[in-house]
Design a protein around this motif. Structure first.
Motif, mmCIF file in Angstrom:
data_model
loop_
_atom_site.group_PDB
_atom_site.id
_atom_site.type_symbol
_atom_site.label_atom_id
_atom_site.label_comp_id
_atom_site.label_asym_id
_atom_site.label_seq_id
_atom_site.Cartn_x
_atom_site.Cartn_y
_atom_site.Cartn_z
ATOM 1 N N THR A 4 12.157 19.259 21.576
ATOM 2 C CA THR A 4 12.577 18.265 22.559
ATOM 3 C C THR A 4 11.335 17.614 23.152
ATOM 4 N N VAL A 5 11.288 16.284 23.095
ATOM 5 C CA VAL A 5 10.143 15.512 23.598
ATOM 6 C C VAL A 5 10.515 14.899 24.941
ATOM 7 N N TRP A 6 9.587 14.991 25.918
ATOM 8 C CA TRP A 6 9.815 14.474 27.272
ATOM 9 C C TRP A 6 8.878 13.313 27.567
ATOM 10 N N LEU A 7 9.460 12.222 28.107
ATOM 11 C CA LEU A 7 8.695 11.081 28.602
ATOM 12 C C LEU A 7 8.841 11.091 30.122
ATOM 13 N N VAL A 8 7.778 11.455 30.809
ATOM 14 C CA VAL A 8 7.850 11.735 32.239
ATOM 15 C C VAL A 8 7.274 10.577 33.061
ATOM 16 N N ASP A 9 8.018 10.179 34.050
ATOM 17 C CA ASP A 9 7.641 9.161 35.048
ATOM 18 C C ASP A 9 7.747 7.739 34.520
ATOM 19 N N SER A 10 6.754 6.892 34.768
ATOM 20 C CA SER A 10 6.934 5.428 34.715
ATOM 21 C C SER A 10 6.716 4.800 33.336
ATOM 22 N N TRP A 11 7.238 5.423 32.293
ATOM 23 C CA TRP A 11 7.140 4.810 30.967
ATOM 24 C C TRP A 11 7.936 3.494 30.944
ATOM 25 N N ASP A 12 7.363 2.473 30.291
ATOM 26 C CA ASP A 12 8.104 1.218 30.121
ATOM 27 C C ASP A 12 8.037 0.763 28.663
ATOM 28 N N GLN A 13 6.924 0.161 28.257
ATOM 29 C CA GLN A 13 6.795 -0.324 26.874
ATOM 30 C C GLN A 13 6.044 0.657 25.967
ATOM 31 N N GLU A 14 5.660 1.810 26.501
ATOM 32 C CA GLU A 14 4.870 2.755 25.709
ATOM 33 C C GLU A 14 5.729 3.504 24.694
ATOM 34 N N THR A 15 5.059 4.130 23.738
ATOM 35 C CA THR A 15 5.734 4.843 22.643
ATOM 36 C C THR A 15 5.108 6.225 22.460
ATOM 37 N N ALA A 16 5.944 7.208 22.185
ATOM 38 C CA ALA A 16 5.479 8.548 21.832
ATOM 39 C C ALA A 16 5.608 8.727 20.322
ATOM 40 N N PHE A 17 4.672 9.439 19.738
ATOM 41 C CA PHE A 17 4.636 9.635 18.288
ATOM 42 C C PHE A 17 4.525 11.125 17.972
ATOM 43 N N TYR A 71 1.723 12.686 20.523
ATOM 44 C CA TYR A 71 0.785 11.818 21.235
ATOM 45 C C TYR A 71 1.472 10.519 21.616
ATOM 46 N N SER A 72 0.783 9.679 22.383
ATOM 47 C CA SER A 72 1.398 8.445 22.869
ATOM 48 C C SER A 72 0.338 7.370 23.071
ATOM 49 N N ASN A 73 0.817 6.176 23.379
ATOM 50 C CA ASN A 73 -0.083 5.058 23.695
ATOM 51 C C ASN A 73 0.033 4.672 25.170
ATOM 52 N N THR A 74 0.324 5.670 26.026
ATOM 53 C CA THR A 74 0.408 5.399 27.465
ATOM 54 C C THR A 74 -0.934 4.864 27.977
#
Length: 216
Positions: A4-17, A71-74
């Motif tokens: 399970t992958v979590w995107l925490v807080d103010s993500w908008d246009q970013e992507t997790a990989f 990883y991500s491009n936050t």
């Protein structure tokens, strides 16, 4: 693979990989319809919220090392945007015994065959040559190296025999064995199948008796 992958807080246009051995296998965008738990962790801001997605993947794999990366491009500090994971599970299926390496289950998925095997026209690994063959045709071969023996209930040398003895070159044990003929063989450790072919004789006054053949 399951996690399970979590995107925490103010993500908008970013992507997790996610990647296995540096090969990208999935991507997650914040604007997807993700599940979540409200303001689960991170910065306290009910307007942001946190999102999660369960990843379930199955793919062929043949490397000796498994390296998973998330990883991500936050573009903001961790207290603003962060990435996490939970409930990581990894299952590994083994190659077919005929495969030294493979890219999937089943004999037809072998990359390299195990020693003593070679690929046939369909890509399956089969024993090289004829494999192990033991062929015995005469008394000398039957008794060679203790391969075959008869039970103790036999006629001894010099004892009169009331009839015509069978030629032991053709029928081992006939006319002398009353109970059991036993053969022992050394088989390679990697053997997976065994085929048996032989002629069996019932000599003289058999009526309601039974004969059995066993593998042990």
């Amino acid at each position: 693979l399951e996690t399970t992958v979590w995107l925490v807080d103010s993500w908008d246009q970013e992507t997790a990989f996610g990647s296995i051995n540096d090969q990208e296998i999935f991507s997650i965008h914040r604007w997807e319809d993700l599940g979540g738990a409200g303001d689960y962790c991170g910065f306290i801001n009910e307007d942001w919220g946190d999102a999660s997605k369960k990843i379930q993947l199955k793919q062929d794999f043949s490397a000796q090392e498994f390296q998973f990366k998330l990883y991500s491009n936050t573009n903001s500090p961790p207290f603003d945007e962060s990435l996490g994971m939970s409930e990581f599970k990894l299952w590994v299926a083994y190659c077919h015994p005929a495969c030294e390496s493979c890219n999937g289950q089943g004999n037809g998925k072998c990359i390299v065959c195990t020693a003593g095997f070679q690929k046939d026209d369909d890509g399956a690994c089969i024993p090289s040559g004829a494999g192990l063959t033991i062929s015995i045709n005469s008394e000398d071969e039957f008794t060679n190296n203790g391969t075959f023996s008869v039970d103790d209930n036999v006629y001894t040398a010099g004892e009169s025999f009331p009839g015509k003895q069978c030629s032991n070159d053709l029928v081992f044990g006939a006319g002398v064995s009353h109970g059991k003929i036993e053969g022992k063989f050394k088989i390679p450790a990697r053997a997976t199948q065994c085929a048996l072919q032989m002629d069996v004789w019932t000599v003289d006054t058999w009526d309601r008796e039974l004969m059995s053949i066993t593998f042990e």
